[in-house]
Design a protein around this motif. Sequence first.
Motif, PDB file in Angstrom:
ATOM      1  N   SER A  96       0.884  -1.094  -0.072  1.00  0.00           N
ATOM      2  CA  SER A  96       0.228   0.019   0.007  1.00  0.00           C
ATOM      3  C   SER A  96       0.977   1.127   0.166  1.00  0.00           C
ATOM      4  O   SER A  96       0.388   2.160  -0.611  1.00  0.00           O
ATOM      5  N   THR A  97       1.991   1.316   0.570  1.00  0.00           N
ATOM      6  CA  THR A  97       2.946   2.211   0.417  1.00  0.00           C
ATOM      7  C   THR A  97       4.135   2.301  -0.366  1.00  0.00           C
ATOM      8  O   THR A  97       4.723   3.236  -0.827  1.00  0.00           O
ATOM      9  N   GLY A  98       4.576   0.861  -0.817  1.00  0.00           N
ATOM     10  CA  GLY A  98       5.653   0.901  -1.513  1.00  0.00           C
ATOM     11  C   GLY A  98       7.058   0.864  -1.131  1.00  0.00           C
ATOM     12  O   GLY A  98       7.983   0.542  -1.504  1.00  0.00           O
ATOM     13  N   LYS A  99       6.821   1.199   0.365  1.00  0.00           N
ATOM     14  CA  LYS A  99       8.118   1.199   1.252  1.00  0.00           C
ATOM     15  C   LYS A  99       8.769  -0.297   1.550  1.00  0.00           C
ATOM     16  O   LYS A  99       7.829  -1.247   1.827  1.00  0.00           O
ATOM     17  N   VAL A 100      10.056  -0.209   1.573  1.00  0.00           N
ATOM     18  CA  VAL A 100      10.553  -1.748   2.005  1.00  0.00           C
ATOM     19  C   VAL A 100      10.431  -1.752   3.515  1.00  0.00           C
ATOM     20  O   VAL A 100      10.850  -0.889   4.294  1.00  0.00           O
ATOM     21  N   VAL A 101       9.907  -2.901   3.901  1.00  0.00           N
ATOM     22  CA  VAL A 101       9.518  -3.018   5.304  1.00  0.00           C
ATOM     23  C   VAL A 101      10.557  -4.115   5.755  1.00  0.00           C
ATOM     24  O   VAL A 101      10.783  -4.356   6.957  1.00  0.00           O
ATOM     25  N   SER A 102      11.099  -5.256   4.939  1.00  0.00           N
ATOM     26  CA  SER A 102      11.721  -6.049   5.400  1.00  0.00           C
ATOM     27  C   SER A 102      12.910  -6.616   4.205  1.00  0.00           C
ATOM     28  O   SER A 102      12.556  -6.313   3.080  1.00  0.00           O
ATOM     29  N   PHE A 103      14.030  -7.494   4.697  1.00  0.00           N
ATOM     30  CA  PHE A 103      14.665  -8.016   3.441  1.00  0.00           C
ATOM     31  C   PHE A 103      14.461  -9.425   3.831  1.00  0.00           C
ATOM     32  O   PHE A 103      14.589  -9.853   5.223  1.00  0.00           O
ATOM     33  N   GLU A 104      14.428 -10.174   3.093  1.00  0.00           N
ATOM     34  CA  GLU A 104      14.565 -11.890   3.186  1.00  0.00           C
ATOM     35  C   GLU A 104      16.070 -12.223   2.895  1.00  0.00           C
ATOM     36  O   GLU A 104      16.641 -11.753   1.775  1.00  0.00           O
ATOM     37  N   MET A 109      14.102  -8.286   9.668  1.00  0.00           N
ATOM     38  CA  MET A 109      14.989  -9.411   8.740  1.00  0.00           C
ATOM     39  C   MET A 109      14.264 -10.796   8.636  1.00  0.00           C
ATOM     40  O   MET A 109      13.957 -11.142   9.652  1.00  0.00           O
ATOM     41  N   SER A 110      13.964 -11.139   7.403  1.00  0.00           N
ATOM     42  CA  SER A 110      13.270 -12.536   7.263  1.00  0.00           C
ATOM     43  C   SER A 110      14.492 -13.494   7.144  1.00  0.00           C
ATOM     44  O   SER A 110      15.449 -13.291   6.166  1.00  0.00           O
TER      45      SER A 110
END
Length: 280
Positions: free
Chosen positions: A51-59, A117-118
Motif C-alpha cells: 500500500s505504501t511501496g516502502k521496503v519493510v523487510s529483507f529476506e 529481517m526474514s
Amino acid sequence: VKQTKTAGNTQVYHPQAFTLARAQFAMETALRHAIEREELHLAYQPICDLSTGKVVSFEALARWRDADGRDHFPSDFIPVAEESGLIVPLGRWAIDRALSQLTEWDRRAGGHCGIRMSVNVSAIQLQRDVIPDVIEQALARTALTGDRLTLELTESAIVGDPDRVTGIMEALKALGTMVAMDDFGTGYSSLAYLQRLPIDVLKIDRSFVSGMLADRDKIAIVRAILGLAQALGMKTTAEGIETVELGQTLAALGCTYGQGYVYARPLDPDAAWAMIAAQA
Ligand code: C2E
Ligand code: MG
Ligand code: MG
Ligand code: MG
C-alpha cells in the motif's frame, strides 16, 4: 542398467544413480568445508508494503560461490544440506549473519533502520535444533530485539509434530519474533494447523502469483488465500511479483506485502543499504 539374478529376485543397478550419489557426496564435502571456512554469503531481497511501496523487510537468501568460483544455488545445495544434517550449522550461520547485517544497517542509520529481517528455517533444522534458544542467543549476541526478526517456515515444518511446533511458535512469539508460512499452498498442511498455530504471515507461493493475471484458476486461488488470511487475522506476502501491474492488482486485492524482481532481485549488502537509505 545391469541386472543380476540372485536367489530368484532380480536386482537392478543404475549406474546413473551411483554417479548421482557420488556427486551428492562430493557436494556435501564441499559444502561442509564452505560452512567451516565461511564461504557462504547472504543476498537480501526487499519485501515491500504494497500500500505504501516502502521496503519493510529483507529476506536473507543463502548463496555459495565455491573455491573454483562456481556459484551454486539454494535449490541445489539446500536439499544436500538437509539430507546431510549440514542444514543445522548452515541455518544457525544464516540467522547470525542476517542479524549481524541488520545491526550494521542500524549502526549506519544511527539507530533503528526501520527494517526487519526474514530468515528461512528448514523443517529439518526445526526438528533437530532448539530454535527458540538459537534465536535467543543470536539476539543476545547482536543486542537486537526479537521483533526485528521473522522466521520463514514451510508447511513441511508443521506437519511432523504439530504439538512441538506449537510450543516452538509460542516461544518465538514470547520473543516478539514473527513466523511466516513460506510457499503457502504448495505443501501438505491442513487448514486446522492454520487455525491452531500462531502464524503471522502467509507467503503466497510464486507458482500462484506469476501468471495469475492471465489465469482465472490462479487468481481464484490467490483470492482464496487472501480471504483466508484476512479472516484469520494474518498478513500476506506475495512472492514472485515480476510486473508493476501484478503488484498493483495484488495491492487492490488486499495483499499486505510483495516481493519480486519488479522491486529488486536479491541484493548484496551495499545495494540493500542503498534502498534503506533512499527511503529514510
Ligand atoms: P524462498 O524462501 O521461497 O525464497 C524466494 C525465492 O524466490 C528466492 O530464490 C528468490 O530469489 C526467488 N524470487 C524472488 N522474487 C522472484 C521473482 O520475481 N521471480 C523469480 N523467478 N524468482 C524470485 P533462491 O534465493 O534461489 O532460494 C530458493 C529457496 O532456497 C528459498 O525459497 C528457500 O526455500 C531456500 N533457501 C534460500 N536460502 C536459505 C537459507 O538460508 N536457509 C534455508 N533453510 N533455506 C534457504
Ligand atoms: Mg523464504
Ligand atoms: Mg517463499
Ligand atoms: Mg518459494
